[in-house]
Write a protein that holds these residues in place. Sequence first.
Motif, PDB file in Angstrom:
ATOM      1  N   MET A   1       0.830  -1.201   0.000  1.00 18.97           N
ATOM      2  CA  MET A   1       0.000   0.000   0.000  1.00 18.97           C
ATOM      3  C   MET A   1       0.872   1.261   0.000  1.00 18.97           C
ATOM      4  SD  MET A   1      -3.062   1.170  -0.201  1.00 18.97           S
ATOM      5  CE  MET A   1      -4.215  -0.089   0.313  1.00 18.97           C
ATOM      6  N   HIS A   2       1.923   1.250   0.811  1.00 21.09           N
ATOM      7  CA  HIS A   2       2.822   2.408   0.859  1.00 21.09           C
ATOM      8  C   HIS A   2       3.561   2.599  -0.472  1.00 21.09           C
ATOM      9  CE1 HIS A   2       2.115   2.636   5.168  1.00 21.09           C
ATOM     10  NE2 HIS A   2       2.671   3.832   5.110  1.00 21.09           N
ATOM     11  N   VAL A   3       4.006   1.522  -1.080  1.00 17.64           N
ATOM     12  CA  VAL A   3       4.708   1.633  -2.364  1.00 17.64           C
ATOM     13  C   VAL A   3       3.734   2.105  -3.447  1.00 17.64           C
ATOM     14  CG1 VAL A   3       5.956   0.351  -4.157  1.00 17.64           C
ATOM     15  CG2 VAL A   3       6.506  -0.011  -1.745  1.00 17.64           C
ATOM     16  N   HIS A   4       2.483   1.689  -3.360  1.00 21.40           N
ATOM     17  CA  HIS A   4       1.468   2.151  -4.316  1.00 21.40           C
ATOM     18  C   HIS A   4       1.235   3.659  -4.170  1.00 21.40           C
ATOM     19  CE1 HIS A   4      -2.238   2.464  -6.602  1.00 21.40           C
ATOM     20  NE2 HIS A   4      -2.835   2.955  -5.524  1.00 21.40           N
ATOM     21  N   VAL A   5       1.035   4.107  -2.936  1.00 22.25           N
ATOM     22  CA  VAL A   5       0.715   5.516  -2.690  1.00 22.25           C
ATOM     23  C   VAL A   5       1.943   6.409  -2.882  1.00 22.25           C
ATOM     24  CG1 VAL A   5      -0.078   7.170  -0.933  1.00 22.25           C
ATOM     25  CG2 VAL A   5      -1.222   4.962  -1.176  1.00 22.25           C
ATOM     26  N   TYR A   6       3.115   5.889  -2.519  1.00 18.40           N
ATOM     27  CA  TYR A   6       4.365   6.658  -2.617  1.00 18.40           C
ATOM     28  C   TYR A   6       5.388   5.882  -3.457  1.00 18.40           C
ATOM     29  CZ  TYR A   6       2.185   8.712   1.529  1.00 18.40           C
ATOM     30  OH  TYR A   6       1.299   9.281   2.410  1.00 18.40           O
ATOM     31  N   PRO A   7       5.164   5.748  -4.765  1.00 17.96           N
ATOM     32  CA  PRO A   7       6.111   4.980  -5.587  1.00 17.96           C
ATOM     33  C   PRO A   7       7.511   5.605  -5.532  1.00 17.96           C
ATOM     34  CG  PRO A   7       4.474   6.102  -6.959  1.00 17.96           C
ATOM     35  CD  PRO A   7       4.092   6.345  -5.543  1.00 17.96           C
ATOM     36  N   GLY A   8       8.510   4.733  -5.510  1.00 18.36           N
ATOM     37  CA  GLY A   8       9.889   5.197  -5.497  1.00 18.36           C
ATOM     38  C   GLY A   8      10.499   5.306  -4.113  1.00 18.36           C
ATOM     39  N   LEU A   9       9.753   4.913  -3.075  1.00 18.07           N
ATOM     40  CA  LEU A   9      10.335   4.915  -1.731  1.00 18.07           C
ATOM     41  C   LEU A   9      11.508   3.949  -1.682  1.00 18.07           C
ATOM     42  CD1 LEU A   9       7.236   4.804   0.655  1.00 18.07           C
ATOM     43  CD2 LEU A   9       8.764   6.729   0.269  1.00 18.07           C
ATOM     44  N   ASN A  10      12.473   4.251  -0.829  1.00 19.48           N
ATOM     45  CA  ASN A  10      13.555   3.293  -0.605  1.00 19.48           C
ATOM     46  C   ASN A  10      13.297   2.577   0.724  1.00 19.48           C
ATOM     47  OD1 ASN A  10      14.836   4.738   1.615  1.00 19.48           O
ATOM     48  ND2 ASN A  10      15.542   6.211   0.080  1.00 19.48           N
ATOM     49  N   GLY A  11      14.143   1.613   1.031  1.00 17.94           N
ATOM     50  CA  GLY A  11      13.943   0.794   2.226  1.00 17.94           C
ATOM     51  C   GLY A  11      13.944   1.583   3.515  1.00 17.94           C
ATOM     52  N   ALA A  12      14.834   2.563   3.636  1.00 15.83           N
ATOM     53  CA  ALA A  12      14.903   3.359   4.864  1.00 15.83           C
ATOM     54  C   ALA A  12      13.632   4.185   5.045  1.00 15.83           C
ATOM     55  CB  ALA A  12      16.134   4.260   4.835  1.00 15.83           C
TER      56      ALA A  12
ATOM     57  N   THR B   1      12.513  -8.503  -0.356  1.00 12.87           N
ATOM     58  CA  THR B   1      13.108  -9.648  -1.051  1.00 12.87           C
ATOM     59  C   THR B   1      12.044 -10.704  -1.330  1.00 12.87           C
ATOM     60  OG1 THR B   1      15.276  -9.234  -0.093  1.00 12.87           O
ATOM     61  CG2 THR B   1      14.856 -11.472  -0.881  1.00 12.87           C
ATOM     62  N   LYS B   2      11.197 -10.962  -0.345  1.00  8.42           N
ATOM     63  CA  LYS B   2      10.123 -11.951  -0.514  1.00  8.42           C
ATOM     64  C   LYS B   2       9.101 -11.479  -1.556  1.00  8.42           C
ATOM     65  CE  LYS B   2       6.620 -14.417   2.088  1.00  8.42           C
ATOM     66  NZ  LYS B   2       5.961 -14.622   3.374  1.00  8.42           N
ATOM     67  N   LEU B   3       8.713 -10.198  -1.483  1.00  9.45           N
ATOM     68  CA  LEU B   3       7.736  -9.675  -2.432  1.00  9.45           C
ATOM     69  C   LEU B   3       8.311  -9.581  -3.842  1.00  9.45           C
ATOM     70  CD1 LEU B   3       6.149  -6.899  -0.192  1.00  9.45           C
ATOM     71  CD2 LEU B   3       5.101  -9.075  -0.884  1.00  9.45           C
ATOM     72  N   GLU B   4       9.591  -9.297  -3.926  1.00 10.51           N
ATOM     73  CA  GLU B   4      10.255  -9.253  -5.229  1.00 10.51           C
ATOM     74  C   GLU B   4      10.307 -10.648  -5.844  1.00 10.51           C
ATOM     75  OE1 GLU B   4      14.107  -6.970  -7.028  1.00 10.51           O
ATOM     76  OE2 GLU B   4      14.416  -8.135  -5.193  1.00 10.51           O
ATOM     77  N   ALA B   5      10.615 -11.651  -5.031  1.00 11.55           N
ATOM     78  CA  ALA B   5      10.646 -13.033  -5.519  1.00 11.55           C
ATOM     79  C   ALA B   5       9.260 -13.474  -5.994  1.00 11.55           C
ATOM     80  CB  ALA B   5      11.153 -13.966  -4.423  1.00 11.55           C
ATOM     81  N   GLY B   6       8.214 -12.932  -5.371  1.00  7.75           N
ATOM     82  CA  GLY B   6       6.849 -13.242  -5.779  1.00  7.75           C
ATOM     83  C   GLY B   6       6.365 -12.406  -6.955  1.00  7.75           C
ATOM     84  N   GLY B   7       7.222 -11.530  -7.458  1.00 10.32           N
ATOM     85  CA  GLY B   7       6.870 -10.724  -8.619  1.00 10.32           C
ATOM     86  C   GLY B   7       5.941  -9.553  -8.326  1.00 10.32           C
ATOM     87  N   LEU B   8       5.881  -9.119  -7.055  1.00 10.52           N
ATOM     88  CA  LEU B   8       4.953  -8.049  -6.688  1.00 10.52           C
ATOM     89  C   LEU B   8       5.592  -6.664  -6.662  1.00 10.52           C
ATOM     90  CD1 LEU B   8       2.992  -9.881  -3.849  1.00 10.52           C
ATOM     91  CD2 LEU B   8       2.467  -9.753  -6.286  1.00 10.52           C
ATOM     92  N   VAL B   9       6.894  -6.609  -6.399  1.00  5.36           N
ATOM     93  CA  VAL B   9       7.608  -5.326  -6.404  1.00  5.36           C
ATOM     94  C   VAL B   9       8.881  -5.481  -7.211  1.00  5.36           C
ATOM     95  CG1 VAL B   9       6.733  -4.538  -4.151  1.00  5.36           C
ATOM     96  CG2 VAL B   9       8.901  -5.755  -4.268  1.00  5.36           C
ATOM     97  N   GLU B  10       9.382  -4.341  -7.639  1.00  2.00           N
ATOM     98  CA  GLU B  10      10.682  -4.338  -8.317  1.00  2.00           C
ATOM     99  C   GLU B  10      11.521  -3.197  -7.759  1.00  2.00           C
ATOM    100  OE1 GLU B  10      10.037  -3.854 -12.513  1.00  2.00           O
ATOM    101  OE2 GLU B  10       9.236  -1.836 -12.294  1.00  2.00           O
ATOM    102  N   ARG B  11      12.807  -3.429  -7.763  1.00  2.00           N
ATOM    103  CA  ARG B  11      13.752  -2.400  -7.324  1.00  2.00           C
ATOM    104  C   ARG B  11      14.338  -1.740  -8.566  1.00  2.00           C
ATOM    105  NH1 ARG B  11      16.374  -5.101  -2.042  1.00  2.00           N
ATOM    106  NH2 ARG B  11      15.211  -7.035  -2.136  1.00  2.00           N
TER     107      ARG B  11
ATOM    108  N   THR C   1       4.914  -3.993  -9.399  1.00  2.01           N
ATOM    109  CA  THR C   1       4.816  -4.571 -10.741  1.00  2.01           C
ATOM    110  C   THR C   1       3.336  -4.619 -11.115  1.00  2.01           C
ATOM    111  OG1 THR C   1       4.582  -6.801  -9.877  1.00  2.01           O
ATOM    112  CG2 THR C   1       6.850  -6.034 -10.319  1.00  2.01           C
ATOM    113  N   ASP C   2       3.034  -5.020 -12.333  1.00  3.53           N
ATOM    114  CA  ASP C   2       1.628  -5.193 -12.721  1.00  3.53           C
ATOM    115  C   ASP C   2       0.947  -6.216 -11.812  1.00  3.53           C
ATOM    116  OD1 ASP C   2       1.923  -3.316 -14.731  1.00  3.53           O
ATOM    117  OD2 ASP C   2       2.159  -4.806 -16.330  1.00  3.53           O
ATOM    118  N   GLU C   3       1.664  -7.294 -11.517  1.00  3.85           N
ATOM    119  CA  GLU C   3       1.109  -8.318 -10.615  1.00  3.85           C
ATOM    120  C   GLU C   3       0.925  -7.749  -9.211  1.00  3.85           C
ATOM    121  OE1 GLU C   3      -0.610 -11.766  -9.335  1.00  3.85           O
ATOM    122  OE2 GLU C   3      -0.200 -11.124 -11.384  1.00  3.85           O
ATOM    123  N   GLY C   4       1.844  -6.911  -8.778  1.00  4.32           N
ATOM    124  CA  GLY C   4       1.717  -6.247  -7.480  1.00  4.32           C
ATOM    125  C   GLY C   4       0.473  -5.380  -7.417  1.00  4.32           C
TER     126      GLY C   4
END
Length: 151
Positions: free
Chosen positions: A49-60, A78-88, A103-106
């Motif tokens: 939800m946070h990445v959707h609302v604020y795209p481009g956030l970093n881990g910190a 790492t887990k969400l990236e492996a599932g194809g939901l986020v990309e770095r 990602t589109d799947e995310g």
Amino acid sequence: MSQPPDVIPEQALQRVGWALRRADLTLQSAKEPALRAVGLSTASYSLLMHVHVYPGLNGAELGRRLGVSTQAVALLVTKLEAGGLVERRAHPRHRNIQELYLTDEGHRTLQAAYRHVGTIEDKITDALGPEEAQHLRDLLDTVMAALADTE
């Protein structure tokens, strides 16, 4: 041997903080099965939800917003990236910083989760009524503002 005096009154469980905690635990418990149905945990849903609302956030930045460590964010990403939901993606000016995007799947997964969670959250609004629900949001904003001074 004598007992030490009680320093914690019986009414401690009647304090506002405990009521907030119980409400949060109850809400999270209600959301958990709905989110599990789309393959997410509450932590994953919150991050997406946070990445959707604020795209481009970093881990910190995500860690600060979610109230968790950067390391906890990194494990979840790492887990969400492996599932194809986020990309770095590399930050355009700082090569050591990676920004996060859905990602589109995310997006599809988040939309499905949002529909499930929305029905649960609608129960709260229905029980309170729209005016009282807004009043509760206002009160919670006041609580958060009061606690922001303690950081």
